[in-house]
Design a protein around this motif. Sequence first.
Motif, PDB file in Angstrom:
ATOM      1  N   ALA A 165      50.756  25.580  30.565  1.00  0.00           N
ATOM      2  CA  ALA A 165      49.705  26.564  30.281  1.00  0.00           C
ATOM      3  C   ALA A 165      50.271  27.875  29.751  1.00  0.00           C
ATOM      4  O   ALA A 165      49.632  28.557  28.948  1.00  0.00           O
ATOM      5  N   GLY A 166      51.469  28.247  30.213  1.00  0.00           N
ATOM      6  CA  GLY A 166      52.035  29.525  29.826  1.00  0.00           C
ATOM      7  C   GLY A 166      51.500  30.660  30.686  1.00  0.00           C
ATOM      8  O   GLY A 166      50.872  30.451  31.730  1.00  0.00           O
ATOM      9  N   GLU A 167      51.712  31.873  30.229  1.00  0.00           N
ATOM     10  CA  GLU A 167      51.353  33.064  30.999  1.00  0.00           C
ATOM     11  C   GLU A 167      49.891  33.428  30.749  1.00  0.00           C
ATOM     12  O   GLU A 167      49.574  34.423  30.077  1.00  0.00           O
ATOM     13  N   VAL A 168      48.998  32.613  31.285  1.00  0.00           N
ATOM     14  CA  VAL A 168      47.560  32.831  31.104  1.00  0.00           C
ATOM     15  C   VAL A 168      46.859  32.661  32.442  1.00  0.00           C
ATOM     16  O   VAL A 168      47.400  32.067  33.379  1.00  0.00           O
ATOM     17  N   ASP A 169      45.646  33.170  32.546  1.00  0.00           N
ATOM     18  CA  ASP A 169      44.858  32.958  33.750  1.00  0.00           C
ATOM     19  C   ASP A 169      44.508  31.480  33.877  1.00  0.00           C
ATOM     20  O   ASP A 169      44.061  30.842  32.919  1.00  0.00           O
ATOM     21  N   ARG A 228      41.505  34.023  40.076  1.00  0.00           N
ATOM     22  CA  ARG A 228      40.733  34.927  39.229  1.00  0.00           C
ATOM     23  C   ARG A 228      40.606  36.315  39.879  1.00  0.00           C
ATOM     24  O   ARG A 228      40.858  37.335  39.245  1.00  0.00           O
ATOM     25  N   ASN A 229      40.208  36.367  41.153  1.00  0.00           N
ATOM     26  CA  ASN A 229      40.056  37.647  41.859  1.00  0.00           C
ATOM     27  C   ASN A 229      41.227  37.862  42.809  1.00  0.00           C
ATOM     28  O   ASN A 229      41.057  37.993  44.025  1.00  0.00           O
ATOM     29  N   TRP A 230      42.431  37.927  42.254  1.00  0.00           N
ATOM     30  CA  TRP A 230      43.610  37.983  43.104  1.00  0.00           C
ATOM     31  C   TRP A 230      43.710  39.277  43.901  1.00  0.00           C
ATOM     32  O   TRP A 230      44.219  39.282  45.037  1.00  0.00           O
ATOM     33  N   LYS A 231      43.224  40.376  43.365  1.00  0.00           N
ATOM     34  CA  LYS A 231      43.346  41.659  44.067  1.00  0.00           C
ATOM     35  C   LYS A 231      42.604  41.644  45.397  1.00  0.00           C
ATOM     36  O   LYS A 231      43.010  42.315  46.347  1.00  0.00           O
ATOM     37  N   GLY A 232      41.522  40.895  45.458  1.00  0.00           N
ATOM     38  CA  GLY A 232      40.756  40.839  46.696  1.00  0.00           C
ATOM     39  C   GLY A 232      41.276  39.823  47.688  1.00  0.00           C
ATOM     40  O   GLY A 232      40.687  39.656  48.765  1.00  0.00           O
ATOM     41  N   ASN A 233      42.385  39.158  47.348  1.00  0.00           N
ATOM     42  CA  ASN A 233      42.884  38.089  48.213  1.00  0.00           C
ATOM     43  C   ASN A 233      44.323  38.275  48.666  1.00  0.00           C
ATOM     44  O   ASN A 233      44.896  37.369  49.276  1.00  0.00           O
ATOM     45  N   VAL A 234      44.895  39.444  48.421  1.00  0.00           N
ATOM     46  CA  VAL A 234      46.308  39.648  48.728  1.00  0.00           C
ATOM     47  C   VAL A 234      46.599  39.635  50.225  1.00  0.00           C
ATOM     48  O   VAL A 234      47.755  39.449  50.635  1.00  0.00           O
ATOM     49  N   LYS A 235      45.583  39.808  51.050  1.00  0.00           N
ATOM     50  CA  LYS A 235      45.791  39.775  52.498  1.00  0.00           C
ATOM     51  C   LYS A 235      45.151  38.552  53.134  1.00  0.00           C
ATOM     52  O   LYS A 235      44.993  38.478  54.352  1.00  0.00           O
ATOM     53  N   LYS A 236      44.806  37.572  52.299  1.00  0.00           N
ATOM     54  CA  LYS A 236      44.140  36.370  52.799  1.00  0.00           C
ATOM     55  C   LYS A 236      45.034  35.142  52.625  1.00  0.00           C
ATOM     56  O   LYS A 236      45.850  35.080  51.705  1.00  0.00           O
ATOM     57  N   ALA A 237      44.853  34.181  53.517  1.00  0.00           N
ATOM     58  CA  ALA A 237      45.613  32.939  53.422  1.00  0.00           C
ATOM     59  C   ALA A 237      45.395  32.298  52.062  1.00  0.00           C
ATOM     60  O   ALA A 237      44.278  32.266  51.549  1.00  0.00           O
ATOM     61  N   GLY A 238      46.469  31.823  51.490  1.00  0.00           N
ATOM     62  CA  GLY A 238      46.423  31.238  50.156  1.00  0.00           C
ATOM     63  C   GLY A 238      47.048  32.131  49.108  1.00  0.00           C
ATOM     64  O   GLY A 238      47.434  31.653  48.034  1.00  0.00           O
ATOM     65  N   PHE A 239      47.175  33.444  49.431  1.00  0.00           N
ATOM     66  CA  PHE A 239      47.803  34.360  48.481  1.00  0.00           C
ATOM     67  C   PHE A 239      48.643  35.416  49.195  1.00  0.00           C
ATOM     68  O   PHE A 239      48.917  36.475  48.661  1.00  0.00           O
ATOM     69  N   ALA A 287      30.627  30.487  41.485  1.00  0.00           N
ATOM     70  CA  ALA A 287      32.073  30.496  41.224  1.00  0.00           C
ATOM     71  C   ALA A 287      32.459  29.507  40.132  1.00  0.00           C
ATOM     72  O   ALA A 287      33.252  29.833  39.238  1.00  0.00           O
ATOM     73  N   PHE A 288      31.899  28.294  40.182  1.00  0.00           N
ATOM     74  CA  PHE A 288      32.251  27.296  39.173  1.00  0.00           C
ATOM     75  C   PHE A 288      31.711  27.703  37.809  1.00  0.00           C
ATOM     76  O   PHE A 288      32.427  27.644  36.800  1.00  0.00           O
ATOM     77  N   ASP A 289      30.460  28.110  37.757  1.00  0.00           N
ATOM     78  CA  ASP A 289      29.846  28.487  36.477  1.00  0.00           C
ATOM     79  C   ASP A 289      30.587  29.647  35.826  1.00  0.00           C
ATOM     80  O   ASP A 289      30.707  29.714  34.591  1.00  0.00           O
ATOM     81  N   ASN A 290      31.095  30.568  36.658  1.00  0.00           N
ATOM     82  CA  ASN A 290      31.801  31.746  36.134  1.00  0.00           C
ATOM     83  C   ASN A 290      33.308  31.521  36.022  1.00  0.00           C
ATOM     84  O   ASN A 290      34.038  32.438  35.640  1.00  0.00           O
ATOM     85  N   ASP A 291      33.759  30.333  36.383  1.00  0.00           N
ATOM     86  CA  ASP A 291      35.179  29.982  36.408  1.00  0.00           C
ATOM     87  C   ASP A 291      35.970  30.975  37.265  1.00  0.00           C
ATOM     88  O   ASP A 291      37.082  31.386  36.910  1.00  0.00           O
ATOM     89  N   THR A 292      35.394  31.328  38.398  1.00  0.00           N
ATOM     90  CA  THR A 292      36.076  32.183  39.362  1.00  0.00           C
ATOM     91  C   THR A 292      36.792  31.261  40.345  1.00  0.00           C
ATOM     92  O   THR A 292      36.280  30.948  41.425  1.00  0.00           O
ATOM     93  N   GLY A 293      37.966  30.791  39.944  1.00  0.00           N
ATOM     94  CA  GLY A 293      38.632  29.754  40.713  1.00  0.00           C
ATOM     95  C   GLY A 293      40.027  30.113  41.171  1.00  0.00           C
ATOM     96  O   GLY A 293      40.506  31.230  40.999  1.00  0.00           O
ATOM     97  N   TRP A 294      40.647  29.123  41.774  1.00  0.00           N
ATOM     98  CA  TRP A 294      42.027  29.192  42.243  1.00  0.00           C
ATOM     99  C   TRP A 294      42.788  28.012  41.643  1.00  0.00           C
ATOM    100  O   TRP A 294      42.243  26.905  41.536  1.00  0.00           O
ATOM    101  N   ARG A 295      44.032  28.229  41.287  1.00  0.00           N
ATOM    102  CA  ARG A 295      44.908  27.118  40.876  1.00  0.00           C
ATOM    103  C   ARG A 295      45.819  26.809  42.055  1.00  0.00           C
ATOM    104  O   ARG A 295      46.862  27.435  42.241  1.00  0.00           O
ATOM    105  N   ILE A 296      45.414  25.844  42.862  1.00  0.00           N
ATOM    106  CA  ILE A 296      46.151  25.508  44.082  1.00  0.00           C
ATOM    107  C   ILE A 296      46.559  24.039  44.123  1.00  0.00           C
ATOM    108  O   ILE A 296      47.168  23.590  45.098  1.00  0.00           O
ATOM    109  N   ASP A 297      46.243  23.284  43.077  1.00  0.00           N
ATOM    110  CA  ASP A 297      46.617  21.867  42.982  1.00  0.00           C
ATOM    111  C   ASP A 297      47.744  21.748  41.959  1.00  0.00           C
ATOM    112  O   ASP A 297      47.606  22.221  40.827  1.00  0.00           O
ATOM    113  N   TYR A 298      48.825  21.106  42.353  1.00  0.00           N
ATOM    114  CA  TYR A 298      50.064  21.185  41.576  1.00  0.00           C
ATOM    115  C   TYR A 298      50.656  19.827  41.228  1.00  0.00           C
ATOM    116  O   TYR A 298      50.423  18.826  41.905  1.00  0.00           O
TER     117      TYR A 298
END
Length: 289
Positions: free
Chosen positions: A222-226, A171-182, A238-249
């Motif tokens: 899912a297609g090209e969606v968040d 969800r907040n990818w811009k703030g994570n471009v220099k962090k592990a996981g992204f 984070a959960f209530d606002n659905d501010t999550g990560w899709r890291i399970d595949y």
Amino acid sequence: MSAAVDTLESVPRTLRIASVNVNGIRAAARKGMHDWLETADVDILTLQEVRAEASDLAAALPGWHVVNDEALAKGRAGVAIAAREPLDVWRVDLGDEALDSKGRWVEADIEVDGELLTVVSAYVFTGEVGTVKQVAKYAFLDAMEERMPHLGDLALITGDLNVGHREFDIRNWKGNVKKAGFLPRERAYFDRFTAPHGETVATIDGESGIGLGWVDVGRSFAGEVDGPYTWWSNRGKAFDNDTGWRIDYHLATAELATRATDYRVVRAPSWDTRWSDHAPVVADYTLGS
């Protein structure tokens, strides 16, 4: 290590496979995992971060047949595969002896009506920029990339892979471009995993590589969606606002991906009803002649 023959003779042509990081199998069982399992109609269940021994898994999953790989350190990591019928063909080796893969990789071969399916439960390191944890993460992903072409035509890698591949996946990818996981180098592995087999692909880190031809089943459906996201931090709302990560595949070989008939993320209805900080990821595959 075990070597025998396993046949799920009574498994229907539609095989339902679920994967979830349970954040401790004993805690998940106490918090409501069984309530979900009773209605999920799952044939194969892959688990990560079980933080337990084989005896604990047997107690938490009565009636299931379980194979697992425990971490060397108690209470850490751990992966497992559970099925309705015995799973006697299984492996836990990934890479050479220098690789730290204990409790992070288990694969099982399952015969379904004359077809051989290989299922993997994987738990990739979280990583941490500039530390040995990140070095270990890259070494694991290197070994995984080396192993994938040898898993067979009908193979599925499931689990908490701890990388958001694309901007849609955080969800907040811009703030994570220099962090592990992204990090670009992490995401580049997934560029290669999912590029057409044998083709040269330009990767997000500015390099290039050869595509392995696997399919991200979740993104395909899912297609090209968040999202849909599979993990949410316990911080803030984070959960209530659905501010999550899709890291399970569910990463499937091209052939198996054509057999996928349904995919869904089972997000809890509310924060207080969760039994893990990850949501189960469930897909149906058609197998058998």
